[in-house]
Design a protein around this motif. Sequence first.
Motif: not given
Length: 401
Positions: A231-235, A252-254, A276-280
């Motif tokens: 449940g953490a917000n890592l935006t 959790s939010r990434l 929407n994670i930056k998947r580099d």
Amino acid sequence: MFGFWNYNIVVVNNVRFDMDAEELLKRYNSGERNFRGVEFSNANLSNANLSSANLSKADLDEADLSNANLSSANLCEANLYEANLSGANLSNVNLSNAILCEANLSEANLMYANLSDAGLEEANLSGANLMYANLRSANLTEANLHGANLMYANLFSVGTRFLSAHTNFSEANLSDANLTGANFSYADLTNADLTNAKLSCAFFCDANLGGSYLENTDLREANLSCADLEGANLTNADLTYANLAGANLTRSRLDNAKIIGTMLELLSLNNSRLKNIKRDNMLTLENLLFRFESEVKIAQVLDARGLLFFPNSIARLTTINGRENQEPDFLICYKTAKGLKWGILEIDGLFHTPERRVKEQEIEKYFEQNGVRVYRFDSKKCYREPNKVVDEFLELLENQN
């Protein structure tokens, strides 16, 4: 002028007489400020005004300083063991190297206070205002910082011996704090606010960060292995080269988080928000997510052979602790001469320690009780010889009773 006190006895021009709290405040009000080395255990100084007083090396063991005004006072190396400082004004105070073990600092104002190298073991700092405070190398073992405001605080290089599983940072405000290299392993940070905090190279191994706020947080090279981030917000968090092996990212939010070279081994990929994670450099195959190259190699072989498989998908099953979610690496269906058979292919990497294997064997037992066998293969072999691994796995399923 007097030189020193010894257990409520003061010396003035070589004449000794008793000193009590009333006399202390009288002398303070008359302009005296230098009380260095005073020994005043158990003194009742609640609501007292000792602003800018020099109390360095003072012995205030078990003293009652609740709601006292100690702003800008010098308490360097003072002994405040079990002192009551609840509600006290300690803004701009110098408490470097002070002993505050088991002290009550709840709701105290410690804004801009210098607590570097201070001993705060088992201290109660719940609700305290530590905004801009310097806690560099402070000992916070088993301290209670529930709801404390540590915004812009400096906890740089808080050592491994200075925090423990009982250190309570739950609901603490650590936004914009400088926590570079700090050690929060096993600490309780549930619902803590760490937005915009500097956490590069910090340690959060096995820490509880459930429901925490980590938006825009710098977590480069941070160690979050086996941390609970449910449940953490890592935006927008920067997780470049961070270690998330074994972390719990359920719900959790990434969104827009930066994952470049991030270690994701044993990471649950199913329930975290990765849209929407930056998947580099994040491993993908046909829009499927993978933790490491060995998984991709196995997936490529399974795909090329046209097999039905579910990579990193959540399974719901009954364990000794009740209903739980578990995530096998690959759940595979294979048509044998005896009909369709299901099996799990697990890949063992760097984090499969003997302790982890004990837990994994328990999980395997629950799968097998439901008719699904688990077969394990070394990560290096999966990477170098994926076809051979798949052949061996299918043969095991073929011969399975």
